[in-house]
Design a protein around this motif. Structure first.
Motif, short mmCIF file in Angstrom:
data_model
loop_
_atom_site.label_atom_id
_atom_site.label_comp_id
_atom_site.label_asym_id
_atom_site.label_seq_id
_atom_site.Cartn_x
_atom_site.Cartn_y
_atom_site.Cartn_z
N GLY A 39 6.10 -9.11 11.43
CA GLY A 39 7.07 -8.54 10.51
C GLY A 39 7.69 -7.31 11.11
O GLY A 39 7.12 -6.71 12.04
N ALA A 208 7.81 -9.07 5.20
CA ALA A 208 8.95 -8.15 5.24
C ALA A 208 8.91 -7.33 3.96
O ALA A 208 8.69 -7.90 2.88
CB ALA A 208 10.26 -8.92 5.36
N ARG A 211 6.21 -8.06 1.40
CA ARG A 211 6.10 -9.39 0.78
C ARG A 211 6.02 -10.48 1.84
O ARG A 211 6.60 -10.34 2.93
CB ARG A 211 7.32 -9.65 -0.12
CG ARG A 211 7.11 -9.05 -1.51
CD ARG A 211 8.36 -9.20 -2.34
NE ARG A 211 9.08 -7.94 -2.36
CZ ARG A 211 10.36 -7.83 -2.65
NH1 ARG A 211 11.08 -8.90 -2.88
NH2 ARG A 211 10.93 -6.65 -2.67
N VAL A 213 7.17 -13.70 3.48
CA VAL A 213 8.38 -14.53 3.46
C VAL A 213 8.09 -15.92 4.03
O VAL A 213 8.85 -16.87 3.82
CB VAL A 213 9.59 -13.89 4.16
CG1 VAL A 213 10.08 -12.70 3.39
CG2 VAL A 213 9.27 -13.49 5.59
N PHE A 214 7.01 -16.06 4.78
CA PHE A 214 6.56 -17.38 5.23
C PHE A 214 5.08 -17.29 5.55
O PHE A 214 4.62 -16.29 6.10
CB PHE A 214 7.32 -17.83 6.49
CG PHE A 214 6.74 -19.09 7.09
CD1 PHE A 214 7.15 -20.33 6.64
CD2 PHE A 214 5.75 -19.03 8.07
CE1 PHE A 214 6.59 -21.50 7.16
CE2 PHE A 214 5.19 -20.19 8.59
CZ PHE A 214 5.62 -21.43 8.13
N LEU A 307 14.53 -15.16 8.51
CA LEU A 307 13.82 -14.91 7.25
C LEU A 307 13.84 -13.43 6.87
O LEU A 307 14.02 -13.08 5.71
CB LEU A 307 12.37 -15.38 7.37
CG LEU A 307 12.18 -16.90 7.37
CD1 LEU A 307 10.78 -17.27 7.80
CD2 LEU A 307 12.46 -17.46 5.99
N THR A 308 13.65 -12.56 7.86
CA THR A 308 13.60 -11.14 7.52
C THR A 308 15.00 -10.63 7.19
O THR A 308 15.16 -9.77 6.33
CB THR A 308 12.95 -10.31 8.63
OG1 THR A 308 13.58 -10.60 9.87
CG2 THR A 308 11.47 -10.58 8.75
N GLN A 310 17.27 -12.43 5.66
CA GLN A 310 17.48 -12.90 4.27
C GLN A 310 16.81 -11.95 3.29
O GLN A 310 17.37 -11.59 2.27
CB GLN A 310 16.86 -14.28 4.09
CG GLN A 310 17.73 -15.43 4.54
CD GLN A 310 16.92 -16.72 4.62
OE1 GLN A 310 15.87 -16.85 3.99
NE2 GLN A 310 17.41 -17.66 5.40
N GLN A 311 15.56 -11.55 3.63
CA GLN A 311 14.81 -10.67 2.73
C GLN A 311 15.53 -9.32 2.59
O GLN A 311 15.68 -8.79 1.49
CB GLN A 311 13.40 -10.45 3.30
CG GLN A 311 12.62 -9.35 2.61
CD GLN A 311 11.73 -9.88 1.48
OE1 GLN A 311 11.09 -10.89 1.65
NE2 GLN A 311 11.70 -9.19 0.37
N GLN A 312 16.02 -8.80 3.73
CA GLN A 312 16.69 -7.51 3.67
C GLN A 312 17.98 -7.60 2.84
O GLN A 312 18.30 -6.70 2.09
CB GLN A 312 16.97 -6.99 5.08
CG GLN A 312 15.73 -6.30 5.66
CD GLN A 312 15.65 -6.36 7.17
OE1 GLN A 312 16.59 -6.83 7.81
NE2 GLN A 312 14.55 -5.90 7.73
N ASP A 315 17.09 -7.56 -0.74
CA ASP A 315 16.63 -6.26 -1.21
C ASP A 315 17.78 -5.26 -1.42
O ASP A 315 17.59 -4.21 -1.99
CB ASP A 315 15.62 -5.66 -0.21
CG ASP A 315 14.27 -6.36 -0.30
OD1 ASP A 315 14.03 -7.03 -1.32
OD2 ASP A 315 13.48 -6.27 0.65
#
Ligand SMILES: Nc1ncnc2c1ncn2[C@@H]1O[C@H](COP(=O)(O)OP(=O)(O)OP(=O)(O)O)[C@@H](O)[C@H]1O
Length: 316
Positions: A39, A208, A211, A213-214, A307-308, A310-312, A315
């Motif tokens: 991460g 990330a 949390r 994410v995968f 993925l990270t 997308q998470q950012q 957020d």
């Protein structure tokens, strides 16, 4: 002996004042598995590893280690060893003396502790009597691993164990970890090196902003369904370029745009796996030898970035 879960974490949260370091983490690690934790900086990896080592206590959720629920005491759960933020060592003592001190702290007789054996396992026999003050970062990391092995753990928790290791040291450590896992020890390690994680880990958890994410087998992240950039080196770059241009579902990309070294013999193609398969069979059919075909960025790294990001975005 059936396999059991070395770690079963559900909904783990951890706060530092207003900072939410972990926000409902679930994690399963099976016996004998090497599990990678990856991460971005500040994702919560070290915080999570610290909880597994009993260096701090979660604010919420439940954690079982080696089948036993973790309570609120600040103590390493039975059968667990490792380090976060680099191993704690005494610089003025030699490698052997460090391990002897640690054995004494744990009430283990230093004559039967197997100090010579663990030093041998991590490849530090030749410097056993040298003071740790003069050790490189990589040597300290290996001594930290030896210290963890001294307790014959059933779960090994390592924060960036490959940090500072040269290629030979890394190979050595990888061999130690894969042998341990084959003998049933579970390993959780964090790393920023995706190639190390791909070489070592059967499963990975991507975190990330606190949390997950995968989490799952590396194979599930394989980039079968997403486009990747591949470096292609052949016996006839001009003919290969012409073949690539004719192949559907594939395009040539500028090496600099793809973030790789420019070389006139090198082609960079962007494709999904089926189009890449098509290109390879066309090349072979045309009598063009494929000398190298490798993703510029590994499937894990590509998935990690996607993925990270997308998470950012979510957020924001
Ligand atoms: N002791 C602490 N006091 C205050 N905040 C902390 C403390 N430890 C960690 N944090 C915060 O918790 C979050 C998670 O940090 P953590 O060190 O676990 O991340 P990490 O994934 O290990 O990062 P890195 O890859 O940079 O090592 C960060 O926002 C960090 O600033």
């Amino acid at each position: 002996m059936g396999t059991y879960l070395a770690i079963r974490a559900r909904g783990i949260s951890k706060y530092f004042g207003d900072v939410v370091a972990l926000d409902g983490i679930d994690l399963d690690v099976a016996q004998g598995q090497i599990h990678g934790l990856v991460g971005p900086n500040g994702a919560g990896k070290t915080t999570l590893l610290g909880l597994l080592l009993g260096l701090s206590v979660a604010d919420g959720g439940s954690l079982e280690i080696l089948g036993t629920p973790v309570g609120r005491a600040l103590a390493a759960p039975d059968g667990v060893a490792g380090f976060v933020d680099g191993p704690g060592l005494y610089p003025s003592l030699t490698a052997s003396q460090n391990l002897a001190a640690l054995a004494a702290l744990r009430g283990i007789d230093k004559r039967t502790a197997g100090i010579g054996d663990v030093l041998d396992q991590v490849g530090l026999t030749d410097v056993a009597d040298d003071r740790v003050r003069g050790f490189s970062l990589g040597m300290r990391q290996r001594l930290g691993l030896a210290a963890a092995l001294l307790t014959k753990p059933r779960l090994l928790v390592l924060d960036e164990p490959a940090n500072g290791l040269d290629p030979a040291g890394k190979k050595h450590v990888h061999r130690v970890l894969t042998r341990l896992a084959a003998d049933g020890t579970s390993v959780v390690l964090s790393s920023h090196r995706m190639d190390d994680v791909e070489a070592l880990c059967s499963e990975v958890t991507i975190v990330a902003t606190g949390r997950v994410v995968f989490s799952g087998p590396l194979g599930k992240l394989a980039a079968e369904n997403s486009e990747l950039d591949y470096r292609l080196l052949t016996s006839d770059p001009r003919a290969a370029r012409a073949t690539a241009v004719e192949t559907a579902g594939l395009r040539l990309v500028d090496a600099v745009e793809a973030g790789t070294r420019q070389d006139e013999d090198l082609l960079v193609v962007r494709a999904k796996v089926p189009a890449l398969d098509d290109l390879v069979s066309r090349l072979v059919h045309a009598g063009i030898a494929v000398r190298e075909l490798a993703p510029v960025v590994s499937p894990l790294e590509a998935a990690f970035l996607a993925l990270t990001e997308q998470q950012q975005e979510a957020d924001r």
